[in-house]
Write a protein that holds these residues in place. Sequence first.
Motif, PDB file in Angstrom:
ATOM      1  N   SER A 229       0.836  -1.200   0.000  1.00  0.00           N
ATOM      2  CA  SER A 229       0.000   0.000   0.000  1.00  0.00           C
ATOM      3  C   SER A 229       0.870   1.248   0.000  1.00  0.00           C
ATOM      4  CB  SER A 229      -0.908   0.006   1.238  1.00  0.00           C
ATOM      5  OG  SER A 229      -1.591   1.240   1.356  1.00  0.00           O
ATOM      6  N   ARG A 230       1.845   1.285   0.904  1.00  0.00           N
ATOM      7  CA  ARG A 230       2.709   2.471   0.982  1.00  0.00           C
ATOM      8  C   ARG A 230       3.554   2.597  -0.289  1.00  0.00           C
ATOM      9  NH1 ARG A 230       7.329   5.012   2.655  1.00  0.00           N
ATOM     10  NH2 ARG A 230       8.566   3.076   2.638  1.00  0.00           N
ATOM     11  N   ASN A 231       4.005   1.459  -0.814  1.00  0.00           N
ATOM     12  CA  ASN A 231       4.810   1.477  -2.044  1.00  0.00           C
ATOM     13  C   ASN A 231       4.000   2.049  -3.197  1.00  0.00           C
ATOM     14  OD1 ASN A 231       7.204   0.487  -3.723  1.00  0.00           O
ATOM     15  ND2 ASN A 231       5.519  -0.637  -4.695  1.00  0.00           N
ATOM     16  N   PHE A 232       2.686   1.751  -3.215  1.00  0.00           N
ATOM     17  CA  PHE A 232       1.808   2.281  -4.273  1.00  0.00           C
ATOM     18  C   PHE A 232       1.907   3.808  -4.291  1.00  0.00           C
ATOM     19  CE2 PHE A 232      -1.861   2.503  -7.033  1.00  0.00           C
ATOM     20  CZ  PHE A 232      -2.519   3.657  -6.644  1.00  0.00           C
ATOM     21  N   PHE A 233       1.780   4.431  -3.144  1.00  0.00           N
ATOM     22  CA  PHE A 233       1.800   5.901  -3.091  1.00  0.00           C
ATOM     23  C   PHE A 233       3.171   6.450  -3.483  1.00  0.00           C
ATOM     24  CE2 PHE A 233      -2.399   6.755  -1.792  1.00  0.00           C
ATOM     25  CZ  PHE A 233      -2.800   5.744  -0.928  1.00  0.00           C
ATOM     26  N   ILE A 234       4.216   5.793  -2.999  1.00  0.00           N
ATOM     27  CA  ILE A 234       5.573   6.259  -3.318  1.00  0.00           C
ATOM     28  C   ILE A 234       5.823   6.166  -4.826  1.00  0.00           C
ATOM     29  CG2 ILE A 234       8.047   5.682  -3.064  1.00  0.00           C
ATOM     30  CD1 ILE A 234       6.919   7.073  -0.583  1.00  0.00           C
ATOM     31  N   GLN A 235       5.455   5.043  -5.433  1.00  0.00           N
ATOM     32  CA  GLN A 235       5.677   4.864  -6.883  1.00  0.00           C
ATOM     33  C   GLN A 235       4.810   5.818  -7.707  1.00  0.00           C
ATOM     34  OE1 GLN A 235       8.202   3.073  -7.933  1.00  0.00           O
ATOM     35  NE2 GLN A 235       8.539   2.487  -5.775  1.00  0.00           N
ATOM     36  N   CYS A 236       3.688   6.259  -7.116  1.00  0.00           N
ATOM     37  CA  CYS A 236       2.812   7.219  -7.827  1.00  0.00           C
ATOM     38  C   CYS A 236       3.344   8.644  -7.701  1.00  0.00           C
ATOM     39  CB  CYS A 236       1.387   7.155  -7.278  1.00  0.00           C
ATOM     40  SG  CYS A 236       0.494   5.672  -7.771  1.00  0.00           S
ATOM     41  N   GLY A 237       4.411   8.803  -6.887  1.00  0.00           N
ATOM     42  CA  GLY A 237       5.012  10.131  -6.755  1.00  0.00           C
ATOM     43  C   GLY A 237       4.620  10.878  -5.494  1.00  0.00           C
ATOM     44  N   VAL A 238       3.916  10.214  -4.575  1.00  0.00           N
ATOM     45  CA  VAL A 238       3.554  10.852  -3.298  1.00  0.00           C
ATOM     46  C   VAL A 238       4.790  10.780  -2.385  1.00  0.00           C
ATOM     47  CG1 VAL A 238       2.032  10.747  -1.286  1.00  0.00           C
ATOM     48  CG2 VAL A 238       1.141  10.149  -3.564  1.00  0.00           C
ATOM     49  N   PRO A 239       5.220  11.927  -1.833  1.00  0.00           N
ATOM     50  CA  PRO A 239       6.388  11.897  -0.929  1.00  0.00           C
ATOM     51  C   PRO A 239       6.094  11.030   0.293  1.00  0.00           C
ATOM     52  CG  PRO A 239       5.807  14.154  -1.594  1.00  0.00           C
ATOM     53  CD  PRO A 239       4.680  13.279  -2.035  1.00  0.00           C
ATOM     54  N   PRO A 240       7.164  10.612   1.010  1.00  0.00           N
ATOM     55  CA  PRO A 240       6.954   9.815   2.229  1.00  0.00           C
ATOM     56  C   PRO A 240       6.053  10.550   3.219  1.00  0.00           C
ATOM     57  CG  PRO A 240       9.283   9.872   1.615  1.00  0.00           C
ATOM     58  CD  PRO A 240       8.582  10.841   0.720  1.00  0.00           C
ATOM     59  N   TRP A 241       5.294   9.782   4.020  1.00  0.00           N
ATOM     60  CA  TRP A 241       4.328  10.430   4.929  1.00  0.00           C
ATOM     61  C   TRP A 241       5.030  11.438   5.855  1.00  0.00           C
ATOM     62  CZ3 TRP A 241       0.460   9.779   2.277  1.00  0.00           C
ATOM     63  CH2 TRP A 241       0.015   8.532   1.802  1.00  0.00           C
ATOM     64  N   ARG A 242       6.280  11.161   6.268  1.00  0.00           N
ATOM     65  CA  ARG A 242       6.969  12.088   7.199  1.00  0.00           C
ATOM     66  C   ARG A 242       7.139  13.456   6.534  1.00  0.00           C
ATOM     67  NH1 ARG A 242      11.277   8.900   5.397  1.00  0.00           N
ATOM     68  NH2 ARG A 242      11.046   7.391   7.084  1.00  0.00           N
ATOM     69  N   GLU A 243       7.212  13.481   5.174  1.00  0.00           N
ATOM     70  CA  GLU A 243       7.285  14.776   4.475  1.00  0.00           C
ATOM     71  C   GLU A 243       5.887  15.390   4.350  1.00  0.00           C
ATOM     72  OE1 GLU A 243      11.084  14.461   4.631  1.00  0.00           O
ATOM     73  OE2 GLU A 243      10.112  16.230   3.722  1.00  0.00           O
ATOM     74  N   ILE A 244       4.931  14.536   3.946  1.00  0.00           N
ATOM     75  CA  ILE A 244       3.543  15.004   3.771  1.00  0.00           C
ATOM     76  C   ILE A 244       3.022  15.580   5.091  1.00  0.00           C
ATOM     77  CG2 ILE A 244       1.179  14.139   3.433  1.00  0.00           C
ATOM     78  CD1 ILE A 244       2.322  14.126   0.783  1.00  0.00           C
ATOM     79  N   GLU A 245       3.426  14.958   6.193  1.00  0.00           N
ATOM     80  CA  GLU A 245       2.900  15.369   7.507  1.00  0.00           C
ATOM     81  C   GLU A 245       3.237  16.836   7.804  1.00  0.00           C
ATOM     82  OE1 GLU A 245       4.501  13.187  10.839  1.00  0.00           O
ATOM     83  OE2 GLU A 245       3.108  14.118  12.263  1.00  0.00           O
ATOM     84  N   LYS A 246       4.444  17.264   7.407  1.00  0.00           N
ATOM     85  CA  LYS A 246       4.880  18.632   7.697  1.00  0.00           C
ATOM     86  C   LYS A 246       3.928  19.655   7.089  1.00  0.00           C
ATOM     87  CE  LYS A 246       9.776  17.289   7.644  1.00  0.00           C
ATOM     88  NZ  LYS A 246      10.911  17.186   6.686  1.00  0.00           N
ATOM     89  N   GLU A 247       3.396  19.349   5.874  1.00  0.00           N
ATOM     90  CA  GLU A 247       2.549  20.372   5.211  1.00  0.00           C
ATOM     91  C   GLU A 247       1.055  20.114   5.381  1.00  0.00           C
ATOM     92  OE1 GLU A 247       4.695  18.862   1.443  1.00  0.00           O
ATOM     93  OE2 GLU A 247       2.677  19.328   0.697  1.00  0.00           O
ATOM     94  N   THR A 248       0.667  18.857   5.714  1.00  0.00           N
ATOM     95  CA  THR A 248      -0.788  18.585   5.760  1.00  0.00           C
ATOM     96  C   THR A 248      -1.251  18.020   7.094  1.00  0.00           C
ATOM     97  OG1 THR A 248      -0.522  16.281   5.073  1.00  0.00           O
ATOM     98  CG2 THR A 248      -0.681  17.941   3.300  1.00  0.00           C
ATOM     99  N   GLY A 249      -0.322  17.412   7.883  1.00  0.00           N
ATOM    100  CA  GLY A 249      -0.736  16.741   9.124  1.00  0.00           C
ATOM    101  C   GLY A 249      -1.081  15.275   8.903  1.00  0.00           C
ATOM    102  N   ILE A 250      -1.055  14.835   7.621  1.00  0.00           N
ATOM    103  CA  ILE A 250      -1.352  13.422   7.324  1.00  0.00           C
ATOM    104  C   ILE A 250      -0.149  12.569   7.755  1.00  0.00           C
ATOM    105  CG2 ILE A 250      -1.670  11.717   5.469  1.00  0.00           C
ATOM    106  CD1 ILE A 250      -3.222  13.915   3.945  1.00  0.00           C
ATOM    107  N   VAL A 251      -0.423  11.613   8.636  1.00  0.00           N
ATOM    108  CA  VAL A 251       0.634  10.761   9.190  1.00  0.00           C
ATOM    109  C   VAL A 251       0.748   9.451   8.414  1.00  0.00           C
ATOM    110  CG1 VAL A 251       1.342   9.507  11.266  1.00  0.00           C
ATOM    111  CG2 VAL A 251       0.302  11.758  11.488  1.00  0.00           C
ATOM    112  N   GLY A 252      -0.376   9.031   7.809  1.00  0.00           N
ATOM    113  CA  GLY A 252      -0.382   7.757   7.090  1.00  0.00           C
ATOM    114  C   GLY A 252      -1.795   7.419   6.648  1.00  0.00           C
ATOM    115  N   THR A 253      -2.005   6.142   6.353  1.00  0.00           N
ATOM    116  CA  THR A 253      -3.314   5.724   5.818  1.00  0.00           C
ATOM    117  C   THR A 253      -3.884   4.594   6.677  1.00  0.00           C
ATOM    118  OG1 THR A 253      -2.122   4.241   4.326  1.00  0.00           O
ATOM    119  CG2 THR A 253      -2.815   6.384   3.434  1.00  0.00           C
ATOM    120  N   PRO A 254      -4.440   4.933   7.835  1.00  0.00           N
ATOM    121  CA  PRO A 254      -5.026   3.890   8.700  1.00  0.00           C
ATOM    122  C   PRO A 254      -6.122   3.114   7.985  1.00  0.00           C
ATOM    123  CG  PRO A 254      -4.925   5.986   9.853  1.00  0.00           C
ATOM    124  CD  PRO A 254      -4.556   6.251   8.429  1.00  0.00           C
TER     125      PRO A 254
END
Length: 140
Positions: free
Chosen positions: A38-63
Amino acid sequence: MSTPHKTITYSLRVEFGDCDPAGIVWFPNFFRWIDAASRNFFIQCGVPPWREIEKETGIVGTPIVDTKARFMKTASYGDELQIDVHVPEWRRKSFVQRYHCRRGDTPIMECEEVRIFGGRREDGSWYAFEVPERIRRLCE
Ligand SMILES: CC(C)(COP(=O)(O)OP(=O)(O)OC[C@H]1O[C@@H](n2cnc3c(N)ncnc32)[C@H](O)[C@@H]1OP(=O)(O)O)[C@@H](O)C(=O)NCCC(=O)NCCSC(=O)c1ccc(O)cc1
């Protein structure tokens, strides 16, 4: 006609330690591999790692909030498995993620989940964000 969904494949090799005394994969390990896929799907689609996304959006992951799995064939150590992942449905604050685990052309198991883009409150509880348009566009 609906456009085909982007599908990303995650590959792995089954190790002896992944198996039960009968020598077949112990089922919780499929869910560990599915979460990695699941996480690899987002990374391969070009979504930065959650630790980066968290800084700008607060999203920590995909429960995960819902899952259903079907096990068709066994797998054992030494097997090379592929997990094909896509998102067939985006909802307001959740999305459906579907996984087809195979050994080459042989289907092994399949799973369908509902996940959210989650933030964490002070008390550690999760809350759900609306699906970010930017992430959806990268993954469609
Ligand atoms: C997810 C929640 C915060 C949602 O809380 P609520 O305040 O009720 O929010 P909502 O009711 O608005 O639900 C949010 C959305 O989830 C949907 N939802 C919630 N539960 C369900 C179920 N059971 N089925 C389908 N959809 C659901 C709901 O319909 C909303 O989506 P939309 O329909 O698109 O609007 C709460 O249900 C919760 O905390 N559940 C526990 C989650 C959990 O602990 N999961 C397992 C551990 S976390 C984990 O494994 C993980 C893996 C990978 C990671 O990167 C991060 C974490």
